[in-house]
Write a protein that holds these residues in place. Structure first.
Motif, PDB file in Angstrom:
ATOM      1  N   THR A 104       5.309 -39.485  19.108  1.00 22.31           N
ATOM      2  CA  THR A 104       3.877 -39.774  19.140  1.00 22.31           C
ATOM      3  C   THR A 104       3.448 -40.561  17.905  1.00 22.31           C
ATOM      4  OG1 THR A 104       3.560 -37.717  20.347  1.00 22.31           O
ATOM      5  CG2 THR A 104       1.615 -38.703  19.369  1.00 22.31           C
ATOM      6  N   GLN A 105       4.176 -40.371  16.791  1.00 23.87           N
ATOM      7  CA  GLN A 105       3.831 -41.045  15.536  1.00 23.87           C
ATOM      8  C   GLN A 105       3.769 -42.555  15.709  1.00 23.87           C
ATOM      9  OE1 GLN A 105       2.967 -39.540  12.786  1.00 23.87           O
ATOM     10  NE2 GLN A 105       2.851 -41.315  11.467  1.00 23.87           N
ATOM     11  N   ASN A 106       4.584 -43.096  16.622  1.00 21.90           N
ATOM     12  CA  ASN A 106       4.645 -44.543  16.803  1.00 21.90           C
ATOM     13  C   ASN A 106       3.293 -45.149  17.147  1.00 21.90           C
ATOM     14  OD1 ASN A 106       7.305 -44.660  16.206  1.00 21.90           O
ATOM     15  ND2 ASN A 106       8.016 -45.074  18.278  1.00 21.90           N
ATOM     16  N   LEU A 107       2.527 -44.433  17.963  1.00 22.32           N
ATOM     17  CA  LEU A 107       1.236 -44.976  18.391  1.00 22.32           C
ATOM     18  C   LEU A 107       0.293 -45.105  17.203  1.00 22.32           C
ATOM     19  CD1 LEU A 107      -0.216 -45.977  20.861  1.00 22.32           C
ATOM     20  CD2 LEU A 107      -1.055 -43.676  21.268  1.00 22.32           C
ATOM     21  N   THR A 108       0.246 -44.062  16.363  1.00 20.37           N
ATOM     22  CA  THR A 108      -0.576 -44.116  15.160  1.00 20.37           C
ATOM     23  C   THR A 108      -0.081 -45.231  14.239  1.00 20.37           C
ATOM     24  OG1 THR A 108      -0.972 -41.744  15.301  1.00 20.37           O
ATOM     25  CG2 THR A 108      -1.398 -42.785  13.188  1.00 20.37           C
ATOM     26  N   ASP A 109       1.231 -45.321  14.098  1.00 18.65           N
ATOM     27  CA  ASP A 109       1.802 -46.374  13.270  1.00 18.65           C
ATOM     28  C   ASP A 109       1.390 -47.743  13.785  1.00 18.65           C
ATOM     29  OD1 ASP A 109       2.978 -44.448  11.768  1.00 18.65           O
ATOM     30  OD2 ASP A 109       5.043 -44.870  12.377  1.00 18.65           O
ATOM     31  N   TYR A 110       1.463 -47.972  15.110  1.00 19.52           N
ATOM     32  CA  TYR A 110       1.133 -49.297  15.615  1.00 19.52           C
ATOM     33  C   TYR A 110      -0.330 -49.637  15.351  1.00 19.52           C
ATOM     34  CZ  TYR A 110      -0.012 -53.323  18.275  1.00 19.52           C
ATOM     35  OH  TYR A 110      -0.499 -54.571  18.597  1.00 19.52           O
ATOM     36  N   GLN A 158       4.755 -49.279   2.935  1.00 16.32           N
ATOM     37  CA  GLN A 158       6.007 -50.049   2.929  1.00 16.32           C
ATOM     38  C   GLN A 158       7.059 -49.348   3.791  1.00 16.32           C
ATOM     39  OE1 GLN A 158       6.782 -52.902   1.058  1.00 16.32           O
ATOM     40  NE2 GLN A 158       9.003 -52.876   0.779  1.00 16.32           N
ATOM     41  N   ARG A 159       7.173 -48.033   3.642  1.00 17.23           N
ATOM     42  CA  ARG A 159       8.174 -47.282   4.406  1.00 17.23           C
ATOM     43  C   ARG A 159       7.847 -47.285   5.903  1.00 17.23           C
ATOM     44  NH1 ARG A 159       9.230 -41.048   2.973  1.00 17.23           N
ATOM     45  NH2 ARG A 159       7.206 -40.866   4.016  1.00 17.23           N
ATOM     46  N   MET A 160       6.567 -47.053   6.244  1.00 18.21           N
ATOM     47  CA  MET A 160       6.157 -47.059   7.646  1.00 18.21           C
ATOM     48  C   MET A 160       6.410 -48.421   8.278  1.00 18.21           C
ATOM     49  SD  MET A 160       2.336 -46.925   9.277  1.00 18.21           S
ATOM     50  CE  MET A 160       2.183 -48.672   8.874  1.00 18.21           C
ATOM     51  N   PHE A 161       6.055 -49.482   7.549  1.00 14.57           N
ATOM     52  CA  PHE A 161       6.198 -50.826   8.096  1.00 14.57           C
ATOM     53  C   PHE A 161       7.669 -51.161   8.327  1.00 14.57           C
ATOM     54  CE2 PHE A 161       5.979 -55.320   8.636  1.00 14.57           C
ATOM     55  CZ  PHE A 161       4.689 -55.598   9.063  1.00 14.57           C
ATOM     56  N   LYS A 162       8.520 -50.813   7.375  1.00 16.83           N
ATOM     57  CA  LYS A 162       9.939 -51.130   7.515  1.00 16.83           C
ATOM     58  C   LYS A 162      10.576 -50.308   8.633  1.00 16.83           C
ATOM     59  CE  LYS A 162      13.956 -52.557   4.949  1.00 16.83           C
ATOM     60  NZ  LYS A 162      14.510 -52.888   3.622  1.00 16.83           N
ATOM     61  N   ASP A 163      10.151 -49.064   8.804  1.00 16.90           N
ATOM     62  CA  ASP A 163      10.636 -48.260   9.927  1.00 16.90           C
ATOM     63  C   ASP A 163      10.266 -48.904  11.253  1.00 16.90           C
ATOM     64  OD1 ASP A 163      11.766 -46.379   8.284  1.00 16.90           O
ATOM     65  OD2 ASP A 163      10.132 -44.912   8.489  1.00 16.90           O
ATOM     66  N   TRP A 164       9.062 -49.478  11.313  1.00 16.94           N
ATOM     67  CA  TRP A 164       8.573 -50.098  12.555  1.00 16.94           C
ATOM     68  C   TRP A 164       9.235 -51.446  12.818  1.00 16.94           C
ATOM     69  CZ3 TRP A 164       5.729 -54.672  13.330  1.00 16.94           C
ATOM     70  CH2 TRP A 164       5.220 -54.847  14.622  1.00 16.94           C
ATOM     71  N   SER A 187       3.975 -44.366  35.575  1.00 22.65           N
ATOM     72  CA  SER A 187       3.905 -43.407  34.473  1.00 22.65           C
ATOM     73  C   SER A 187       3.384 -44.123  33.239  1.00 22.65           C
ATOM     74  CB  SER A 187       5.279 -42.788  34.199  1.00 22.65           C
ATOM     75  OG  SER A 187       6.209 -43.781  33.809  1.00 22.65           O
ATOM     76  N   PHE A 188       3.070 -43.341  32.228  1.00 20.82           N
ATOM     77  CA  PHE A 188       2.611 -43.886  30.953  1.00 20.82           C
ATOM     78  C   PHE A 188       3.666 -43.591  29.889  1.00 20.82           C
ATOM     79  CE2 PHE A 188      -1.176 -43.015  33.451  1.00 20.82           C
ATOM     80  CZ  PHE A 188      -1.862 -44.220  33.357  1.00 20.82           C
ATOM     81  N   ALA A 189       3.831 -44.523  28.970  1.00 19.22           N
ATOM     82  CA  ALA A 189       4.848 -44.379  27.933  1.00 19.22           C
ATOM     83  C   ALA A 189       4.350 -45.024  26.653  1.00 19.22           C
ATOM     84  CB  ALA A 189       6.155 -45.027  28.387  1.00 19.22           C
ATOM     85  N   GLU A 190       5.081 -44.780  25.574  1.00 20.16           N
ATOM     86  CA  GLU A 190       4.751 -45.403  24.294  1.00 20.16           C
ATOM     87  C   GLU A 190       5.749 -46.495  23.983  1.00 20.16           C
ATOM     88  OE1 GLU A 190       4.618 -42.283  21.412  1.00 20.16           O
ATOM     89  OE2 GLU A 190       3.154 -41.125  22.566  1.00 20.16           O
ATOM     90  N   SER A 191       5.301 -47.482  23.227  1.00 19.61           N
ATOM     91  CA  SER A 191       6.162 -48.581  22.803  1.00 19.61           C
ATOM     92  C   SER A 191       5.820 -48.917  21.354  1.00 19.61           C
ATOM     93  CB  SER A 191       5.925 -49.813  23.696  1.00 19.61           C
ATOM     94  OG  SER A 191       4.784 -50.539  23.256  1.00 19.61           O
ATOM     95  N   PRO A 192       6.590 -49.779  20.706  1.00 22.63           N
ATOM     96  CA  PRO A 192       6.225 -50.191  19.352  1.00 22.63           C
ATOM     97  C   PRO A 192       4.897 -50.931  19.274  1.00 22.63           C
ATOM     98  CG  PRO A 192       8.519 -50.724  19.819  1.00 22.63           C
ATOM     99  CD  PRO A 192       7.890 -50.328  21.110  1.00 22.63           C
ATOM    100  N   PHE A 193       4.329 -51.300  20.439  1.00 23.99           N
ATOM    101  CA  PHE A 193       3.097 -52.096  20.468  1.00 23.99           C
ATOM    102  C   PHE A 193       1.955 -51.367  21.178  1.00 23.99           C
ATOM    103  CE2 PHE A 193       6.946 -54.685  20.921  1.00 23.99           C
ATOM    104  CZ  PHE A 193       6.981 -55.237  19.653  1.00 23.99           C
ATOM    105  N   THR A 222      14.082 -50.718  22.215  1.00 28.98           N
ATOM    106  CA  THR A 222      14.953 -50.249  21.145  1.00 28.98           C
ATOM    107  C   THR A 222      15.685 -51.444  20.543  1.00 28.98           C
ATOM    108  OG1 THR A 222      16.897 -49.887  22.543  1.00 28.98           O
ATOM    109  CG2 THR A 222      15.304 -48.088  22.395  1.00 28.98           C
ATOM    110  N   ARG A 223      16.218 -51.258  19.336  1.00 28.51           N
ATOM    111  CA  ARG A 223      16.956 -52.353  18.693  1.00 28.51           C
ATOM    112  C   ARG A 223      18.394 -52.419  19.188  1.00 28.51           C
ATOM    113  NH1 ARG A 223      14.097 -50.229  13.891  1.00 28.51           N
ATOM    114  NH2 ARG A 223      12.280 -51.546  13.551  1.00 28.51           N
TER     115      ARG A 223
END
Length: 282
Positions: free
Chosen positions: A3-9, A44-50, A120-126, A179-180
């Motif tokens: 779930t953190q990804n959505l806040t991060d984006y 910096q850490r959040m951005f690099k993780d993303w 369905s609904f899902a999360e993505s990096p965006f 995913t990468r």
């Protein structure tokens, strides 16, 4: 994805907006971090993780000069590139992973009353997504900033279809594209409603490798229709599967990113994120 990804984006989007608006000032890390209410260290850490790269490196991928160089580089054209095909390479062609099957008129006649659609609904990096599938493949993917609105837009595509809120294997496989590491990704089957011209344009978009860019006129040239740039633009705008068919990789010949159905900030995020996949920081 957590779930953190959505806040991060949402914070990433704020940061990209701030960087774009203040590009000429070259804002410092501290300034951008303050804008998104994080300490410089945590930002910096959040951005690099993303992204896989630092904000400073990412900033380079959002410049007009970088985009122009990509467009000029003969190694990056649709016609001359020698594409890497190793399973582990993220520069591998989209179209090796995608198979488009056009819907028959019978499948979508009368508002798609013959279709049974899982969604369905899902999360993505965006941000949040809605993803939908028929028995033959993914028929729709869109960013879902509001779930009810997103579902309403899906229903408008096939108003008389039967809908089931179910996560199926086709949807799960399609989401691996965010995913990468694509080693877990099987070929994604797309089952799309479109005119023969639209399908031809969408198939051509799949030939643009990750981290590369193209223009409407280059797409028109590649389908042997030099005068069709405007029609190509309409077909790109009608893309029913966000990100899977990479219409975000089409920019203006000036190097400016231009508009995007899901917002110019999201387009910039996608272009920068993909550039970072093929130019990671060691």
């Amino acid at each position: 994805m957590e779930t953190q990804n959505l806040t991060d984006y949402s914070r990433i989007a704020q940061a990209i907006d701030y960087i774009k608006i203040n590009f000429k000032k070259q804002p410092a890390l501290d300034d951008v971090a303050e804008k998104v209410h994080l300490s410089p260290f945590h930002f910096q850490r959040m951005f690099k993780d993303w992204a896989g790269v630092s904000p400073k490196k990412f900033l380079q991928y959002l410049s007009v000069e970088y985009a122009k160089n990509i467009l000029k580089d003969k190694q990056s054209t649709l016609f001359d590139a020698a594409f890497e095909t190793g399973l582990s390479g993220t520069s591998r062609l989209h179209d090796l992973f995608m198979n488009i099957e056009g819907m028959t008129p019978g499948e979508y006649k009368n508002g798609g009353e013959q279709l049974s659609i899982n969604y369905s609904f899902a999360e993505s990096p965006f941000g949040n997504l809605i993803v939908a599938s028929t028995a033959k493949g993914i028929c729709y993917m869109a960013f879902a900033d509001d779930e009810q609105t997103a579902f309403n837009h899906l229903q408008q595509q096939f108003p008389n279809a039967q809908y089931h809120q179910v996560v199926d294997m086709m949807q799960q496989n399609a989401l691996y594209i965010f995913t990468r590491d694509w080693s877990q990704l099987n070929q994604i089957k797309l089952h799309l409603k479109g005119t023969p011209f639209q399908l031809k344009v969408w198939e051509t978009l799949l030939k643009i490798p990750v981290g590369n860019l193209s223009t409407y006129s280059a797409i028109a040239q590649s389908i042997d229709n030099l005068g069709a740039s405007r029609a190509v633009g309409s077909a790109v705008g009608a893309n029913p599967v966000a990100f899977l068919i990479p219409c975000h990789r089409i920019i203006r010949s000036t190097g400016e990113f231009g508009q995007y159905h899901w917002g110019s900030t999201r387009k910039a995020a996608m272009i920068g994120w993909e550039a970072a996949q093929i130019n990671p920081e060691i």
